[in-house]
Design an enzyme around this catalytic site. Structure first.
Site, PDB file in Angstrom:
ATOM      1  CD  GLU A 135      21.525  38.788 -27.599  1.00 23.94           C
ATOM      2  OE1 GLU A 135      21.892  37.615 -27.775  1.00 23.94           O
ATOM      3  OE2 GLU A 135      22.224  39.633 -27.015  1.00 23.94           O
ATOM      4  CG  ASP A 230      28.078  40.360 -31.424  1.00 28.60           C
ATOM      5  OD1 ASP A 230      27.051  40.415 -32.125  1.00 28.60           O
ATOM      6  OD2 ASP A 230      28.139  39.700 -30.367  1.00 28.60           O
TER       7      ASP A 230
END
Length: 284
Positions: A135, A230
């Protein structure tokens, strides 16, 4: 206590929970709105900290009111934020998330300051274990990995083309099934451990074409799967950095991901170590 550095995204998540997810072009009303700190990098940093690691975060936020909100749980969780810079020209990243009653989600990310995080914003050397995702700009991730001296964990999410040198530097690569299909045989050609997550079916740890370990998550009632992946990444990084055997490390990561799915929000749902180990008890 192990030391982990995380180079990654920092977002504020705007989460709409409704009766169902919209089809393309459809408007669904009646949802409730919540705001949570998020971003894959920040989520993985907090996951590792809550599981017992000493964590430093490196990334960028904007000079806006969203920044402190996005950093609040990292700060409360004891993550070192000295490596987080403020970009005067770009806003803090935002993720727009729709969640269904079945805990499925749709996510659109406006990266903002994350997209402006450059290699010059990073230290010249990382001495602990390093976790990165995609990201941030790929060149920034590649620079971070090249400067690492310890375990390098690369979460190839969201899927995007990456240089061969980055794959070659990774010690552990984490992908879901969609990401694994995107990278294909490139994952078999690396010497890294590859963790493939399979959702409710658990995960498998491979090297090349050989399976080294498999694990299933404990049975839970899912509420919101945002952040579960995550939690898995942070937990697997912690476990392997601690020297846990492959099977035990994978089971630990699956339990962490399952625990995160039992509560709403990405960072608010991330479990403490005692919660993960309690979920693993029936399997012992």
């Amino acid at each position: 206590m192990i030391a982990i550095d995380v180079v990654g995204s920092i977002n504020l998540d705007l989460v709409a929970s409704g009766a169902r997810l919209p089809a393309p072009g459809e408007t669904v009303t009646g949802a409730t709105l919540a705001r949570h700190p998020g971003g894959k990098g920040a989520n993985q940093a907090l996951a590792a900290a809550r599981l017992g690691a000493t964590v430093r975060m490196f990334g960028r936020v904007g000079a806006d009111p969203f920044a402190e909100e996005a950093l609040a749980l990292l700060r409360a969780g004891g993550v070192d934020l000295a490596g987080v810079g403020v970009d005067p020209a770009a806003p803090t990243g935002v993720a727009l998330i729709a969640v269904s009653p079945e805990a499925e989600n749709q996510i659109v990310v406006a990266p903002g300051a994350n997209a402006a995080c450059e290699p010059k914003h990073l230290p010249e050397r990382f001495d602990g274990a390093l976790i990165c995702q995609l990201e941030l700009p790929v060149e920034t991730v590649a620079a971070a990995a090249a400067r690492a001296t310890g375990l390098v964990v690369l979460n190839l999410a969201p899927a995007a083309p990456v240089p061969e040198a980055l794959l070659a530097r990774a010690d552990l690569i984490v992908v879901n099934e969609t990401e694994a299909a995107f990278y294909g045989s490139a994952l078999e050609g690396t010497q890294a451990l590859v963790a493939l997550t399979l959702g409710a079916r658990g995960a498998v740890l491979r090297r090349g074409r050989s399976d080294l370990a498999r694990a299933e998550p404990p049975r839970i009632t899912p509420v919101d799967t945002t952040g579960a992946g995550d939690a898995f990444v942070g937990a697997l990084a912690v476990a392997l950095a601690e020297g846990q055997p492959h099977g035990r490390a994978l089971a630990f990561a699956c339990a962490a991901g399952a625990a995160a799915a039992t509560r709403p929000g990405a960072q608010p749902s991330l479990p403490l170590r005692r919660e993960v180990e309690a979920l693993m008890e029936p399997a012992r």
